[in-house]
Design an enzyme around this catalytic site. Structure first.
Site, PDB file in Angstrom:
ATOM      1  N   SER A 194      -9.454   2.192   2.848  1.00  0.00           N
ATOM      2  CA  SER A 194      -8.518   2.941   2.041  1.00  0.00           C
ATOM      3  C   SER A 194      -7.505   2.064   1.316  1.00  0.00           C
ATOM      4  CB  SER A 194      -7.758   3.919   2.935  1.00  0.00           C
ATOM      5  OG  SER A 194      -6.966   3.212   3.904  1.00  0.00           O
TER       6      SER A 194
ATOM      7  N   SER B  45     -10.360  -0.086   6.878  1.00  0.00           N
ATOM      8  CA  SER B  45      -9.639  -0.069   5.605  1.00  0.00           C
ATOM      9  C   SER B  45      -9.044  -1.397   5.179  1.00  0.00           C
ATOM     10  CB  SER B  45      -8.534   0.994   5.653  1.00  0.00           C
ATOM     11  OG  SER B  45      -9.092   2.266   5.796  1.00  0.00           O
TER      12      SER B  45
ATOM     13  N   LYS C  98       0.840  -1.202   0.000  1.00  0.00           N
ATOM     14  CA  LYS C  98       0.000   0.000   0.000  1.00  0.00           C
ATOM     15  C   LYS C  98       0.871   1.246   0.000  1.00  0.00           C
ATOM     16  CE  LYS C  98      -3.744   2.112   2.753  1.00  0.00           C
ATOM     17  NZ  LYS C  98      -4.650   1.915   3.923  1.00  0.00           N
TER      18      LYS C  98
END
Length: 442
Positions: free
Chosen positions: A146, A170, A77
């Site tokens: 996210s 997330s 990420k």
């Protein structure tokens, strides 16, 4: 053969690599072939490094085994610092940011033999401004946030596992929307060094794979706990069914999956009981939101004060709300959470795990945002380990997950129980189909 290699789960691929039945180069090439085929539709990546990944794969193929992740391609990420790739945190403020070092979690994965193929899309500073990523099950829908890019990359067979973070929902929500397994460990059990902070009391590192044993594999490295590799469990678990006080927001597909799971697990020998909901839990969603807003306004003080024009209206609203909360109010919020946490911890004297919704239902349309985090806020603020397990399908043919929650600091036991639960749920609903084959891919 190479066209199917990218669909191997992390554990199966790791075993083939350990036995030298598969080369790291073969697996990396298969993953990049899938990325090249699908990335223009899914938009899971912010940066890729094909040649560097192939060079590393060839190096690993020539040398000794490095660790349990030897030769496994992974996504990271774009909230994690990386020595060899830009780290932009989903914000134009950091468009040219190259930190020149690895986050601790990335370094541990590389040390165990993993190969970083690229950085995956995150929402802006891991909040609510959606990025370009689409849901691999149907590109008209959101993959969640996210950790959108990481979830989509794993769900679309681009990589066998990927790192993510959770401050609200997330990991759990994208895993549910994309039909894969997401694991959020106990708060603080994985070092956050080198990961952009949003809320110090909430930020938790975890990730995504296609099965519980697959997430246990990377958890064993990140948590430095080899027990994670043994998920044997032969008892009769005591499962508390936790609807949450947000149950009225659950859509029919989630309610149906929840009831179906309770019936299946009861028939499989588990002791399944409905958990009474404490009235004070009605404020948990707002407590979490206030704690997150206050701490985000502190963590992003530089961006808020020096680069406000480059922040989206959504994050500006969060930071503005956080700046209006006083330190005294924040401390009271933390104390209220601590009091509730102590009572929740006591539930695990009676139950081995809890089963709860992962999200309100199927993924929303992409232009409606990343979805509502309300069903995970409590478990994030309490710091309990949790997983989203793919289980059902909603009216649009999209995945619906269920959330399994364990006692704090019982991550190994929680993973073992999750493997037991998921195996029985899948056996009852798709006995001849593997977890990665339940939903077709593009």
């Amino acid at each position: 053969m190479s066209t199917a290699l990218n669909r191997l789960g992390a554990l199966e691929a790791a075993r083939k690599l350990q036995r030298r039945e598969l080369t790291a180069e073969q697996l990396v090439r298969a993953c990049f072939a899938r990325i090249e085929q699908r990335e223009s539709t899914i938009h899971a990546w912010t940066a890729l490094q094909k040649q560097a990944a192939l060079d590393r794969a060839q190096e690993l193929d020539r040398g000794a085994l490095r660790g349990v992740l030897h030769g496994l391609p992974m996504g990271v990420k774009d909230l994690f610092d990386t020595v060899d790739l830009p780290t932009r945190y989903g914000s134009p403020i950091y468009e040219r940011h190259h930190p020149g070092l690895d986050a601790a979690s990335v370094a541990l994965c590389r040390g165990a033999g993993a190969i970083v193929v690229g950085k995956t899309v995150t929402t802006e500073f891991a909040t609510y401004q959606a990025g370009p990523t689409r849901n691999p099950r149907n590109e008209a829908y959101s993959p969640g946030g996210s950790s959108s890019g990481s979830a989509a990359a794993v769900a679309d067979d681009m990589v066998p596992f990927a790192l993510g973070t959770q401050t609200a929902a997330s990991i759990i929500r994208p895993a549910s929307y994309c039909g894969i397994v997401g694991f959020k460990p106990t708060f603080g059990s994985i070092s956050r060094a080198g990961v952009k902070s949003l809320a110090e009391s909430l930020d938790t590192i975890g990730g995504f794979a296609r099965s519980v044993p697959d997430v246990a594999l990377f958890a064993s490295v990140l948590m430095r706990d080899p027990r994670m590799l043994d998920l044997a469990y032969d008892g009769k678990p005591r499962i508390g069914m936790y609807r949450s006080l947000q149950w009225r927001h659950a859509l029919p597909e989630t309610k149906e999956a929840y009831a179906q799971a309770a019936a299946i697990l009861s028939r499989a020998g588990a002791v399944v009981e409905e958990l009474p909901l404490p009235p004070e839990h009605c404020v948990l969603v707002q407590l979490h939101a206030d704690i997150m807003a206050f701490e985000a306004s502190q963590a992003l003080a530089y961006e808020r004060l020096e680069h406000a024009a480059q922040l989206s209206p959504k994050i500006q609203a969060i930071l503005e709300a956080g700046s209006r909360i006083t330190s005294e109010e924040h401390q009271k919020n933390l104390m209220r959470v601590a009091e509730s946490r102590a009572r929740v911890d006591a539930w695990f004297d009676k139950y081995d795990v809890l089963l709860a919704p992962s999200a309100s239902g199927e993924a929303p349309f992409a232009d409606l945002g990343t979805g509502d985090p309300q069903f995970s806020r409590a478990w994030t603020v309490f710091g309990h380990p949790s997983l989203s397990l793919p289980f059902a399908t909603g009216p649009q043919g999209l995945p619906v997950g269920l959330q399994l929650v364990g006692a704090r600091y019982s991550d190994h036991r929680t993973l073992a129980l999750a493997a037991w639960v998921h195996q029985r749920l899948l056996a009852a609903t798709a006995p001849d189909i593997g977890a990665s084959d339940i939903w077709p891919r593009g």
